[in-house]
Scaffold this active site. Structure first.
Site, PDB file in Angstrom:
ATOM      1  N   HIS A  34      -4.283   0.047  -2.812  1.00  0.00           N
ATOM      2  CA  HIS A  34      -2.868   0.348  -2.654  1.00  0.00           C
ATOM      3  C   HIS A  34      -2.095  -0.951  -2.409  1.00  0.00           C
ATOM      4  O   HIS A  34      -2.688  -1.961  -2.016  1.00  0.00           O
ATOM      5  CB  HIS A  34      -2.615   1.210  -1.404  1.00  0.00           C
ATOM      6  CG  HIS A  34      -3.453   2.432  -1.276  1.00  0.00           C
ATOM      7  ND1 HIS A  34      -2.932   3.702  -1.410  1.00  0.00           N
ATOM      8  CD2 HIS A  34      -4.764   2.608  -0.984  1.00  0.00           C
ATOM      9  CE1 HIS A  34      -3.883   4.600  -1.205  1.00  0.00           C
ATOM     10  NE2 HIS A  34      -5.011   3.954  -0.953  1.00  0.00           N
ATOM     11  N   TYR A  35      -0.774  -0.917  -2.560  1.00  0.00           N
ATOM     12  CA  TYR A  35       0.038  -1.910  -1.865  1.00  0.00           C
ATOM     13  C   TYR A  35       0.804  -1.186  -0.764  1.00  0.00           C
ATOM     14  O   TYR A  35       1.008   0.031  -0.810  1.00  0.00           O
ATOM     15  CB  TYR A  35       0.943  -2.710  -2.783  1.00  0.00           C
ATOM     16  CG  TYR A  35       2.049  -2.005  -3.543  1.00  0.00           C
ATOM     17  CD1 TYR A  35       2.844  -0.993  -2.991  1.00  0.00           C
ATOM     18  CD2 TYR A  35       2.366  -2.395  -4.846  1.00  0.00           C
ATOM     19  CE1 TYR A  35       3.877  -0.402  -3.693  1.00  0.00           C
ATOM     20  CE2 TYR A  35       3.394  -1.808  -5.561  1.00  0.00           C
ATOM     21  CZ  TYR A  35       4.151  -0.819  -4.980  1.00  0.00           C
ATOM     22  OH  TYR A  35       5.178  -0.235  -5.682  1.00  0.00           O
ATOM     23  N   THR A  36       1.246  -1.973   0.247  1.00  0.00           N
ATOM     24  CA  THR A  36       1.883  -1.350   1.405  1.00  0.00           C
ATOM     25  C   THR A  36       3.286  -0.854   1.111  1.00  0.00           C
ATOM     26  O   THR A  36       3.732   0.141   1.675  1.00  0.00           O
ATOM     27  CB  THR A  36       1.932  -2.340   2.575  1.00  0.00           C
ATOM     28  OG1 THR A  36       2.553  -3.564   2.145  1.00  0.00           O
ATOM     29  CG2 THR A  36       0.522  -2.630   3.096  1.00  0.00           C
ATOM     30  N   GLU A  99      -5.274  -1.040   1.852  1.00  0.00           N
ATOM     31  CA  GLU A  99      -3.854  -1.357   1.709  1.00  0.00           C
ATOM     32  C   GLU A  99      -3.700  -2.875   1.613  1.00  0.00           C
ATOM     33  O   GLU A  99      -4.220  -3.621   2.444  1.00  0.00           O
ATOM     34  CB  GLU A  99      -3.059  -0.834   2.904  1.00  0.00           C
ATOM     35  CG  GLU A  99      -2.906   0.674   2.952  1.00  0.00           C
ATOM     36  CD  GLU A  99      -1.776   1.192   2.068  1.00  0.00           C
ATOM     37  OE1 GLU A  99      -1.074   0.362   1.447  1.00  0.00           O
ATOM     38  OE2 GLU A  99      -1.605   2.420   2.016  1.00  0.00           O
ATOM     39  N   HIS A 141      -4.280   3.322  -6.682  1.00  0.00           N
ATOM     40  CA  HIS A 141      -3.636   4.537  -6.192  1.00  0.00           C
ATOM     41  C   HIS A 141      -2.939   5.252  -7.349  1.00  0.00           C
ATOM     42  O   HIS A 141      -2.937   6.482  -7.428  1.00  0.00           O
ATOM     43  CB  HIS A 141      -2.634   4.172  -5.096  1.00  0.00           C
ATOM     44  CG  HIS A 141      -2.222   5.314  -4.240  1.00  0.00           C
ATOM     45  ND1 HIS A 141      -1.203   5.226  -3.325  1.00  0.00           N
ATOM     46  CD2 HIS A 141      -2.681   6.596  -4.134  1.00  0.00           C
ATOM     47  CE1 HIS A 141      -1.056   6.383  -2.701  1.00  0.00           C
ATOM     48  NE2 HIS A 141      -1.936   7.236  -3.183  1.00  0.00           N
ATOM     49  N   ASP A 151       1.298   2.036  -7.249  1.00  0.00           N
ATOM     50  CA  ASP A 151       0.640   0.876  -6.653  1.00  0.00           C
ATOM     51  C   ASP A 151      -0.854   0.808  -6.991  1.00  0.00           C
ATOM     52  O   ASP A 151      -1.456   1.835  -7.279  1.00  0.00           O
ATOM     53  CB  ASP A 151       0.851   0.893  -5.133  1.00  0.00           C
ATOM     54  CG  ASP A 151       0.351   2.170  -4.461  1.00  0.00           C
ATOM     55  OD1 ASP A 151       0.713   3.263  -4.938  1.00  0.00           O
ATOM     56  OD2 ASP A 151      -0.379   2.076  -3.460  1.00  0.00           O
TER      57      ASP A 151
END
Length: 251
Positions: A34-36, A99, A141, A151
């Protein structure tokens, strides 16, 4: 839970209360990246550890490469949300979530620093070794939640991970002008496209009709495997890349 020994030796532990047991005796067989999507890494870390957020992840990787573990790998973190892969809908129970600090598309999406990517690579290698996770199950994700999530996005360097022995990839076929399958199309070619996407694991109905769901799944595929152009149209480059990806699985 007041604390635990990290599964990843390099990780700092900061316990999140947002976790539970894996359901139906499932064990992790997938890594989801994921990215945050938040302004700062500190803010993201705090949010993932806030009981009011009802979200968490097993790991957070900061831009400087610092790794924080918030949930034990044996437990079920709340990172994937509504998602599916190969028809399985409880992705949280069969995955480990990472993340990666990045503001994301809505807050100034940018490239990922090399120190951060090096840390992600090392972390993924350790997780994959501990749980015998195959390369084909290191996913975005956006792969497991197409349309709902984008993401870690088209700037994420999947090639760097693959070159280091993490994940599954083939060289993307060149983008050229030409015909493409698009929304509203129907027939055997659309059915073949949907069948190939489903065979790789994407959640798409094999109907022979290029509907909205098909388009967002094509976008997800492009974002991961053909990021040069993410438009949801199944052009020759998209089809050839997908075919090569499936062919590489049988070798």
């Amino acid at each position: 839970m007041s604390g635990f020994l990290p599964d990843e030796p390099r990780a700092e532990v900061r316990v999140s209360p947002n976790f539970g047991p894996r359901r139906d005796t499932m064990k992790p067989d997938m890594i989801v990246l994921h990215y945050t999507g938040m302004a700062t890494g500190a803010g993201a870390e705090a949010w993932l550890c806030d009981p009011a957020s009802e979200v968490s992840s097993h790991y957070l990787v900061h831009e400087n490469g610092h790794i924080v573990q918030m949930v034990r790998e044996s437990d079920r973190a709340w990172h994937a949300g509504k998602s599916s892969w190969f028809g399985r809908s409880d992705i949280n129970s069969c995955s480990i979530g990472i993340e990666i600090v990045n503001p994301g598309h809505s807050l100034g999406y940018r490239g990922f620093p090399q120190r951060q990517i090096d840390a992600v690579i090392g972390l993924c290698k350790g997780i994959a070794a501990r749980h015998a996770i195959p390369a084909t199950r290191v996913l975005a994700h956006s792969d497991v939640a197409p349309g709902r999530k984008v993401d870690p996005g088209e700037k994420f360097p999947w090639r760097a991970l693959f070159d280091a022995g993490v994940g599954h990839l083939v060289p993307a076929a060149p983008v050229r002008r030409g015909a493409a399958l698009k929304p509203g199309d129907s027939g055997a070619d659309v059915e073949a496209l949907q069948s190939m996407l489903a065979l790789y694991g994407y959640g798409v109905e094999i109907s022979g009709v290029f509907d909205h769901q098909t388009r967002i799944v094509v976008e997800a595929f492009q974002r991961h495997f053909r990021p040069r152009l993410v438009d949801g149209l199944a052009d020759g480059s998209t089809m050839r890349t997908l075919q090569k990806l499936l062919a590489s699985m049988s070798r």
